[in-house]
Design an enzyme around this catalytic site. Structure first.
Site, PDB file in Angstrom:
ATOM      1  N   LYS A  37     -97.803  14.607 -11.768  1.00 40.84           N
ATOM      2  CA  LYS A  37     -98.323  14.835 -10.418  1.00 40.84           C
ATOM      3  C   LYS A  37     -97.911  16.221  -9.930  1.00 40.84           C
ATOM      4  CE  LYS A  37     -94.297  12.647  -8.263  1.00 40.84           C
ATOM      5  NZ  LYS A  37     -93.803  11.635  -7.300  1.00 40.84           N
ATOM      6  N   TYR A 265     -85.670  41.915   7.169  1.00 44.30           N
ATOM      7  CA  TYR A 265     -85.788  41.463   8.552  1.00 44.30           C
ATOM      8  C   TYR A 265     -84.456  40.985   9.127  1.00 44.30           C
ATOM      9  CZ  TYR A 265     -90.869  41.395   7.785  1.00 44.30           C
ATOM     10  OH  TYR A 265     -92.169  41.741   7.506  1.00 44.30           O
TER      11      TYR A 265
END
Length: 372
Positions: A37, A265
């Site tokens: 999956k 940042y």
């Protein structure tokens, strides 16, 4: 510079085969379902499925029918189980393509039967029961109704009940054994109304290794197939598993900066002295966890460094101090510790998550390359 892709996830299919082989040897005659999956936990569902089947897995497991259909479209004909569905899902495509459907309610049984009627062939189902995880699966108060209706539909030739299954919590061994006891009660109740499926499955990777009594007729091999440990206290190497994914980028810029230079940042990192900064073109848009900022390891030219400053959408910086680094150099985020690479678990710890999430979130901008 090399011809290495800008972003690269190299998947070692020999490692996949090794890991399936380890489990096959462990469980003996018990069947193994390879769970692919979420695009094979980020590794590539089709390629991993093929390698797993070559190594002795006999089933494939996915979350939903669309994932199963993609495997069928790729030519894979092994039995496939899909167990999570939209509440209004039609199961025509599943029945048409011979995909087994995990069902948790009478309503889902009826929906599969309707699809079977339209196609004039029996739908294949695995009934899922909730034994204490609190997720999908019929709750104990609904077991009898689900089993009785399944028996009726099977008697009418509209359905074939192929399996009965549940999922363990992995909270601790005692809790899992309590779930096994409740699961046994569900199996007995189903048998009492005539539902005796050939496949009974409960164990995923963790229980497969630690609780032999939960292996039953099939185990579902998920994280272990990718060479990662489901345990906090046991490494993959100790289990005989080999991590299959090596995640790499490249240095795209290098600059020499003075002491006390701020990086990225928020200026959460400043250089302690004159330093060299290596810019790597990977970021959280690629699935690199932003929580790894200032904490997660990288390997450049055989030397370990740490992400320096905040990870941005498309890039991050590593302060390599006085290390020799050039544009185009390979950067390994994680891979096989036996080869000297940082472990996935180091990134998981830095990002306050688990190894499952780190590999599964790796995005489609990465070029996946397969070796065998």
């Amino acid at each position: 510079m090399t011809n290495q892709p800008f972003r690269s996830a190299t998947i070692d299919l020999a490692a996949i085969r090794n890991n399936v082989g380890v489990v096959k040897k462990l469980v003996g005659e018990t069947e193994v379902m390879a769970v692919v999956k979420a695009n094979g936990y980020g590794h590539g569902a089709v390629e991993v499925a093929r390698a797993a089947l070559e190594a002795g897995a006999t089933w494939l497991g996915v979350a939903d029918v669309d994932e199963a259909l993609a495997l069928r479209s790729a030519g894979l004909q092994a039995p496939i189980l899909a167990w999570l569905h939209d509440p209004t899902a039609s199961f025509d495509a599943a029945v048409r393509n011979g995909i087994d459907v995990g069902v948790s309610s009478v309503a889902q049984l009826e929906a599969v039967a309707v699809a079977a009627d339209a196609l004039n062939r029996a739908g294949r189902v695995h009934i899922k029961v909730d034994t204490g995880l609190g997720r999908n699966g019929a709750e104990p108060s609904a077991w009898r109704a689900v089993f009785e209706r399944a028996a009726e539909l099977q008697g009418e030739g509209r359905l074939e009940v192929v399996g009965l299954f549940s999922h363990l919590s992995n909270a601790n061994d005692d809790e899992d054994r309590a779930q096994l006891q409740q699961f046994d009660e569900a199996v007995d109740l189903a048998a009492s109304v005539g539902v005796v499926p050939p496949i009974i499955h409960l164990a995923a990777t963790a229980a497969t290794f630690r609780l032999p009594e939960t292996r039953l007729s099939m185990v579902r091999l998920g994280i272990g197939m990718y060479g990662l440990s489901p345990f906090d206290d046991v490494t993959s190497a100790e289990l005989g598993l080999i991590p299959a994914m090596r995640l790499e980028g490249r240095v795209i810029a290098v600059k020499r900066v003075p002491a006390d230079s701020a990086v990225s940042y928020g200026y959460t990192y400043r250089t302690a002295g004159a330093s060299t900064l290596a810019l790597v073109g990977l970021g959280y848009a690629d699935g690199i966890p932003r929580l790894g900022s200032n904490r997660a390891p990288v390997l450049i030219n055989g030397q370990r460094y740490r992400v320096s400053g905040r990870i941005a959408m498309d890039q991050f910086v590593a302060d390599v101090h006085d290390g020799e680094v050039a544009v185009g150099d390979q950067v390994v985020l994680f891979g096989d510790p036996a080869a000297g690479h940082p472990a996935v678990e180091e990134w998981a710890e830095a990002a306050e998550t688990i190894n499952y999430e780190v590999v599964t979130r790796i995005g489609q901008r990465f070029k996946r390359r397969y070796t065998s």
